[in-house]
Write an enzyme that holds these catalytic residues in place. Structure first.
Site, PDB file in Angstrom:
ATOM      1  CB  CYS A   1      -0.910  -0.040   1.224  1.00  0.00           C
ATOM      2  SG  CYS A   1      -1.764   1.496   1.574  1.00  0.00           S
TER       3      CYS A   1
ATOM      4  CB  CYS B   1       0.317   1.792   4.106  1.00  0.00           C
ATOM      5  SG  CYS B   1      -1.362   1.143   4.021  1.00  0.00           S
TER       6      CYS B   1
END
Length: 153
Positions: free
Chosen positions: A70, A73
């Protein structure tokens, strides 16, 4: 049933630079062995250790549900770590990789990453999805962790 082994993390004090061993679970606030100032409490947890590390904590816990693949993230992680340093007396940052913790991802109904949750005594008191700058995250944490003013009762 045996409890999983929880290994201590090595944290460098942001105030004096000393390296300190910080347990993933415990009471109170971790403090530097040299300057005695609060240390950021940043630990990882998974399906086996989450209850001990996060739910039994005596302080507010900011849970970062993330994944290695991600991009957002990876963008929000430094902001969360900075927040953990700024609010070392108030919050514990617990990072949960949803790919390695499918039971937690299901239990907390994680549909997008990053998803952030603030826990108090094991209960979710606030939740949000998506990355944000540290100032926005700090405001959100401050609002979610503000204790009610009992003097007006």
């Amino acid at each position: 049933m045996n409890s999983p082994t929880l290994a201590a993390e090595i944290v460098t004090c942001p105030h004096c630079g000393r390296r300190n061993r910080v347990p993933p679970a415990g009471e109170g606030n971790p403090r530097c062995g040299q300057c005695h100032r609060s240390l950021p409490w940043i630990v990882s947890a998974d399906d086996q250790t989450f209850a001990e590390v996060a739910e039994k904590s005596s302080r507010y816990v900011l849970v970062d549900f993330w994944a290695t693949w991600c991009g957002p993230c990876r963008m929000v992680s430094p902001a969360l770590e900075k927040l953990a340093v700024m609010d070392a007396d108030r919050i514990k940052l617990v990072k949960v990789d949803i790919d390695r913790s499918p039971a937690l991802a299901t239990r907390f109904q994680i549909q997008a990453v990053p998803t952030l949750a603030i826990l108090r005594d094991g209960e979710v008191v606030a939740r949000r999805a998506g990355a944000a700058p540290v100032a926005d995250l700090r405001k959100w944490v401050e609002e979610a962790t503000r204790e009610p003013d009992r003097s007006r009762s």
